[in-house]
Design a protein around this motif. Structure first.
Motif, short mmCIF file in Angstrom:
data_model
loop_
_atom_site.label_atom_id
_atom_site.label_comp_id
_atom_site.label_asym_id
_atom_site.label_seq_id
_atom_site.Cartn_x
_atom_site.Cartn_y
_atom_site.Cartn_z
N ASP A 5 44.27 53.68 45.70
CA ASP A 5 43.51 52.51 45.28
C ASP A 5 43.48 52.49 43.76
OD1 ASP A 5 40.70 51.32 44.40
OD2 ASP A 5 41.17 50.47 46.36
N ASP A 33 39.97 53.77 42.80
CA ASP A 33 39.51 55.07 43.27
C ASP A 33 40.59 56.14 43.27
OD1 ASP A 33 37.03 54.00 43.67
OD2 ASP A 33 37.40 53.50 45.78
N TYR A 73 22.73 49.42 45.05
CA TYR A 73 23.82 48.93 44.21
C TYR A 73 24.40 47.69 44.87
CZ TYR A 73 23.59 53.66 42.25
OH TYR A 73 23.15 54.82 41.68
N GLY A 83 31.51 44.53 45.50
CA GLY A 83 32.54 45.05 46.38
C GLY A 83 32.83 44.11 47.54
N SER A 135 29.94 43.11 49.74
CA SER A 135 28.75 42.73 48.97
C SER A 135 29.03 41.44 48.21
CB SER A 135 28.37 43.88 48.03
OG SER A 135 27.30 43.56 47.21
N ARG A 161 31.92 39.76 46.34
CA ARG A 161 33.34 39.86 46.08
C ARG A 161 33.68 39.31 44.68
NH1 ARG A 161 34.54 37.17 51.88
NH2 ARG A 161 32.44 36.38 51.34
N GLY A 204 33.67 44.99 41.08
CA GLY A 204 34.02 46.31 41.57
C GLY A 204 32.90 46.90 42.41
N TYR A 205 33.24 47.94 43.15
CA TYR A 205 32.30 48.58 44.05
C TYR A 205 31.13 49.18 43.26
CZ TYR A 205 30.53 51.93 47.49
OH TYR A 205 29.72 52.66 48.33
N GLN A 206 29.91 48.74 43.58
CA GLN A 206 28.65 49.24 43.00
C GLN A 206 28.53 48.94 41.51
OE1 GLN A 206 28.49 53.44 44.02
NE2 GLN A 206 27.50 52.99 45.98
N TYR A 238 40.81 42.26 48.33
CA TYR A 238 40.21 43.09 49.37
C TYR A 238 41.01 42.89 50.65
CZ TYR A 238 36.38 42.58 46.05
OH TYR A 238 35.62 42.55 44.91
#
Length: 603
Positions: A287, A290, A489, A492, A495, A497, A500-502, A596
């Motif tokens: 990713d 990540d 948080y 993502g 959540s 879109r 970024g995540y959190q 995503y």
């Protein structure tokens, strides 16, 4: 004999070469539309289209269609009907039909016959059940004759007997005796009820693998309940759904004969074959946010019979490492009830926080399934968590603190939608309450983490309007006394879109996400069917909004918006989702585009 003269009729052109003429008065043949549709699907001439054809072939196919029309008339109860065939546009001696050659059938249905006597031999022996069973058969003297109704009535009676306690009922082939003088058909449906029974015990052929007692626990009936075929079939589906058997059959067996006024009893003999029980699986991925991630796991799905699964798993990745062991018992003390115990150690290095954790959780829950979608589900658990955590990413060199957290997570959810994986109408709601105690730097804090979710689905024309809202609050403790991994948080794919995540919410001095004590999110999207790929592809424009605040009550002062468009491809196990989104009011450092990919709808 003089050639028959076609009467004047209302002509319908079936194809360039085939026409049907019906009586001008619709009352003489009210089944015309259904009759015509049925004929089109079976006609041999219909397949000719406008192509030239051998004259002999046209004649042969015309005779086949004339016979077909006669059979269809009899199916609808017109036993004195006549079909007049006319072929024109063919020159004498020609081998090929001309472009104008055509076949016309004039249909004179005549009177429609009615049912006369209706006999169901020995059905009267069912006693008090006779009125119900006779009513389910449906056909009454004087009803118009329709052969399809006979088939439907036979199936309805078979089902009614099976659902009313008659496991050994048998139905013979129906017999219709047509009397042209009376213009009636006398119908005889042979039936042998075979006696009425209640459920007895369930017997397993693999007692040490899936015991008889366990099978009785997952059955939706008790010994002494009235026999129903649907409940027997449901037990078979539940056995297959365990994933532990390759095949299963459930057969009723008489253990006590019926007595006057007293049902008999049948045991259910379950014959099963074992399926492979061990699985080794792995995942490898990359990713852009990540980094690399590799996961491997081994499981035995019936190491502790019945349905006691043991799983060992390990994760090695750029931002996450984990080793854990899980015990899970499905159908524990009842159908679709699951007991899970999980022990793991992990190390996470996320943008929002870093955490080295050792945790033990156990959960008892009632699940909804594809086999039986439930309106209400619930779960209750115990969690003990020891973690060494810091705020922000590893680049900040933020100090770490140790948190010892205990929690009692409780959840209740309602599902009033029409589909578990891809709902098109209805409402869903869930409430999660987790009383928690945390010890940090010698201070003990008590607080409660509450989160409420709701979603709504409504079809509008060729699309489904879907909307959701989420609210969360942590009451009773300062944000610094709550472990960073347990704060709220946002951002993502599940959540807001586009972000970024959190990465949505308060930031610390190093500009890293620090989490908060209140959460608010909302989404709306239109799932528009395109008709492409057999109707399986949909286009989905969407708008998301959300934020996180440090206070326990949302202030909505730092709400973030994201918008985009996605594709959904419907598969046999749920929709495949691809979303492309952009933040509408980004902060410094937020990416302009996020993609995503996932299985299942966003909500």
């Amino acid at each position: 004999m003089p050639a028959p003269v076609a009467p004047k009729g209302d002509v319908t052109r079936v194809s360039s070469r085939l026409s049907l003429a019906f009586p001008v008065d619709p009352a003489q043949f009210p089944e015309r539309d259904e009759f015509e549709k049925r004929f089109k699907g079976l006609s041999t001439l219909e397949s000719l289209g406008g192509s030239a054809e051998e004259v002999g072939q046209i004649g042969v196919r015309a005779r086949a269609d004339r016979d077909l029309l006669g059979k269809l008339l009899r199916i609808y109860g017109y036993y004195d009907g006549d079909v007049i065939q006319t072929i024109n546009g063919i020159e004498p001696g020609a081998e090929k039909a001309g472009a104008e050659a055509g076949v016309r059938f004039d249909i004179a249905p005549g009177p429609r016959y009615k049912f006369g006597k209706i006999e169901l031999p020995t059905l009267e022996t069912t006693g008090a059940d006779y009125p119900l069973l006779r009513g389910r058969y449906g056909i009454q003297p004087g009803d118009p004759v329709y052969a399809d109704r006979i088939v439907t009535a036979q199936g309805a009676l078979d089902l009614a007997l099976a659902e009313s306690g008659y496991p050994f009922a048998k139905l013979g082939e129906p017999d219709l005796l047509v009397d042209h003088r009376r213009e009636e058909g006398d119908l005889t449906q042979p039936v042998t009820p075979g006696g009425k029974y209640n459920f007895g015990r369930v017997h397993s052929n693999l007692e040490k693998f899936l015991s008889s007692r366990h099978l009785e626990e997952i059955a939706r009936f008790e010994p002494g309940d009235l026999y129903q075929r649907s409940l027997r079939d449901d037990l078979r589906r539940a056995i297959l759904a365990t994933g532990l058997v390759g095949s299963a059959s459930v057969t009723p067996r008489e253990t006590r004969a019926p007595a006057p006024g007293q049902p008999g009893e049948v045991a259910l003999d379950v014959e099963m074959t074992k399926a492979p029980l061990r699985t080794i699986s792995g995942q490898l991925g990359y990713d852009t946010g990540d980094g690399f991630r590799a996961e491997v796991q081994w499981e035995h799905r019936n190491l502790f019979p019945p349905e006691g699964m043991l799983r060992l798993r390990a994760i090695a990745g750029t931002k996450e490492q984990l080793a854990g062991v899980t015990f899970r018992r499905n159908n524990f003390k009842g159908r679709d009830q699951v007991l899970t115990a999980d022990l793991y150690a992990s190390n996470s290095n996320l943008d929002a926080y870093g955490a080295r954790t050792v945790a033990f959780t156990t959960t008892f829950e009632k699940l909804t399934t594809l086999l039986f979608q439930k309106p209400w589900v619930w779960s209750a658990g115990v969690e003990v968590n020891l973690s060494d955590e810091r705020e922000g990413s590893s680049d900040t060199n933020a100090p770490r603190s140790t948190y010892l957290t205990g929690a009692l997570p409780l959840r209740a959810a309602f599902d009033g939608t029409d589909d578990l994986l891809d709902p098109t109408r209805g409402l869903r709601g869930a409430l999660r309450v987790s009383p928690e105690v945390s010890q940090h730097l010698g201070k003990t804090s008590f607080y409660a983490k509450v989160q409420a979710d709701a979603s709504f689905y409504q079809p509008v024309g060729n699309f489904v309007l879907a909307a959701r809202v989420r609210l969360g609050s942590i009451q009773g403790a300062d944000v610094q006394d709550i472990a960073p991994s347990r704060r709220f948080y946002a951002g993502g794919g599940g959540s807001v879109r586009g972000y970024g995540y959190q990465l949505i919410g308060p930031r610390n001095a190093a500009n890293d996400p620090s989490g908060g004590r209140s959460l608010y999110e909302a989404s709306i999207e239109a799932r528009i069917r395109t008709g492409l790929f057999g109707g399986n592809l949909s286009v989905v424009p969407f708008l998301d909004a959300g934020g996180v605040d440090e206070g326990t009550i949302p202030s909505f002062g730092d709400i973030r918006y994201g918008a985009g468009i996605g594709l959904r491809y419907k598969t046999g196990f749920g929709p495949l989702r691809v979303d492309v989104a952009t933040p509408l009011n980004p902060r410094a450092g937020d990416s302009r585009v996020a993609v995503y990919v996932a299985l299942g709808q966003a909500f």
